[in-house]
Design a protein around this motif. Sequence first.
Motif, PDB file in Angstrom:
ATOM      1  N   ILE A 270     -18.941  -5.812   5.041  1.00  0.00           N
ATOM      2  CA  ILE A 270     -19.332  -4.447   5.392  1.00  0.00           C
ATOM      3  C   ILE A 270     -19.674  -4.389   6.867  1.00  0.00           C
ATOM      4  O   ILE A 270     -20.038  -5.385   7.472  1.00  0.00           O
ATOM      5  CB  ILE A 270     -20.541  -3.949   4.569  1.00  0.00           C
ATOM      6  N   ALA A 271     -19.550  -3.207   7.431  1.00  0.00           N
ATOM      7  CA  ALA A 271     -19.928  -3.013   8.827  1.00  0.00           C
ATOM      8  C   ALA A 271     -21.422  -2.727   8.869  1.00  0.00           C
ATOM      9  O   ALA A 271     -21.959  -2.128   7.946  1.00  0.00           O
ATOM     10  CB  ALA A 271     -19.141  -1.848   9.409  1.00  0.00           C
ATOM     11  N   PRO A 272     -22.107  -3.141   9.930  1.00  0.00           N
ATOM     12  CA  PRO A 272     -23.562  -2.923   9.991  1.00  0.00           C
ATOM     13  C   PRO A 272     -23.954  -1.445   9.901  1.00  0.00           C
ATOM     14  O   PRO A 272     -24.983  -1.113   9.324  1.00  0.00           O
ATOM     15  CB  PRO A 272     -23.953  -3.502  11.344  1.00  0.00           C
ATOM     16  N   SER A 273     -23.152  -0.558  10.452  1.00  0.00           N
ATOM     17  CA  SER A 273     -23.495   0.870  10.386  1.00  0.00           C
ATOM     18  C   SER A 273     -23.439   1.352   8.942  1.00  0.00           C
ATOM     19  O   SER A 273     -24.242   2.188   8.520  1.00  0.00           O
ATOM     20  CB  SER A 273     -22.532   1.671  11.240  1.00  0.00           C
ATOM     21  N   GLU A 274     -22.514   0.764   8.174  1.00  0.00           N
ATOM     22  CA  GLU A 274     -22.429   1.123   6.757  1.00  0.00           C
ATOM     23  C   GLU A 274     -23.712   0.743   6.037  1.00  0.00           C
ATOM     24  O   GLU A 274     -24.183   1.448   5.153  1.00  0.00           O
ATOM     25  CB  GLU A 274     -21.285   0.333   6.125  1.00  0.00           C
TER      26      GLU A 274
END
Lengths: 304, 261
Positions: A270-274
């Motif tokens: 997952i992306a950190p912003s997610e």
Amino acid sequence: MTSKSEKSYIQSSLLSDAPLRADGRSLWDYRSIFLETGIIAQANGSARVNVGGTEIVAACKLEVEDVESIDGIDGGRIFCAVSCSLSAYPHLSSAAIDDIQYDLSQLLNSTLGHSSLRPSNLSILPHKRSWLLNLDCIVISDVGNIYDVLFMAARAALWDTHVPITRAIEYRAPQRTSGDAMDESGLDTRQAAQAADFELKDYWTEGDILDGRDRWPVCITLNLISSKHFLDADPREDAAVPLRLLLIFSCPNSQKPLLQGTRLIGSGEIAPSEFKSLVEAGQKYAMALTKTLHAKLQSDSLQQ
Amino acid sequence: MASFDRRRINGPEESRPPVFEDDEDAEQISVTPKTRKGRANKDIRPIFLTTGLISQANGSSYIETEKTKIACAVYGPRQIKNAPYNEIGKLNVEVKFAPFSCSRRRAPLRDAEDRSISVLIQQSLLPSLRLELLPKSGIDVFITIIENDGVEACVASGAVAASTALADAGIEMFGLVTSCASAMVEEEIWLDPTAEETVRARASFTIACIPALGTVTNIWQTGQLTAEEAICCLEACQTCCRDIHNVMASALLNSQAAKCS
């Protein structure tokens, strides 16, 4: 076992503009939750939860532990164990089931056994004896969403637990002079720190409620598929969408929810912003779930 | 209570480790200092990372950070016998604690705690490998923990060592996996905590990520945190992971240069 075309069928229907699930639920609906407490008379606390077929029975048993032993902690502790009945996973070998059992037990232990959730009334004789709360869960059947149901069952069993009331007593030889002439009755609880033993005060009542009732956490499993997430996957959705984020929130009354555990499970990234948006969404679901469970448990305990 | 091991000479059934005078004094200090001893909050301990430790493995690495020493060997890709055809390769991570690695001796037999670390390291590594290029094959990663300074540090260093060893073995991957642990002590975030610091902390937060792609492959948190604190920990760990990535890259480049010259 799901085939590749079935997996892609499920994925595309979840990702479409008007998402479609096999039983017509929305992406954020749980299946019907059945919860019952106090089902096992010999246990200090017990519960059974059934969410759309996934059924778990949890029971608490208290035993007296010596604080000076290797695992003892002054003030009591909780030890969780999960066992999976062979009927829950008919297609897996017993070694694989052992692994699943171990993973679930580890997750429960590291979350519920943490010092921030430790109840305050598990001590019997300070620095000498305390209660060891054994929380045992049995997975009777698993048709998806095992983590959420496990925490629901554990929480309900802990809610239902009553700690027997004990009284510290001290044995003193008669006519012994030890400074001032103190009252030598066994009811002298001022001397609790030197108390040698304890007794159960009242055999007939169940005891005090276990402290920290509103702190027990719920688990929200967010199944992640590209940029969307959904709750309460059934087994085919589980196979089609392997990546999930477990958020374990504790929502005490009138306080901000606290994250008691996080795990990312499954092959995927997952992306950190997610992560940020997922945590916020999970918090919302956790508060809603806690509220509904609270209402049910409250009405159950009033009935008893 | 030792289980009877037929292959070894068993010691007495019940034995306890000796308690030294300094240990006793250390235990009595219950009020611990507010500031971190020896380094800043955001400093990680210096990492020593090298490859080529185990010559018979396809790839190997050794990582050492103060009190955590881990050796990693990678065998693969090799055929998985007796298994049905699978079009995506399998990654098998096995972790073993040396009996002398902890303050209380661990049994030489496989323990249950080994499995939880294996699962976390496998979770960290899985998204980075191109397993779809290796049908019917398996990659075995064997991690031996020689000295242990807390489970979180083991998981973080183990993932770093394993990813370096996989790169050393020449297995195709999307990017190197770096991993960093952090602890929330009162209101501050301390990166790369030691075992004592983790015990004092109210929460610990470990992540593994692929800095090349900017994605996170594993998140493991225990303890009590608010949602905002969790997000701050994530960002702190991510920044630190970029530095660790440089260490890994330079270790791999140095070893390749040494091989060629």
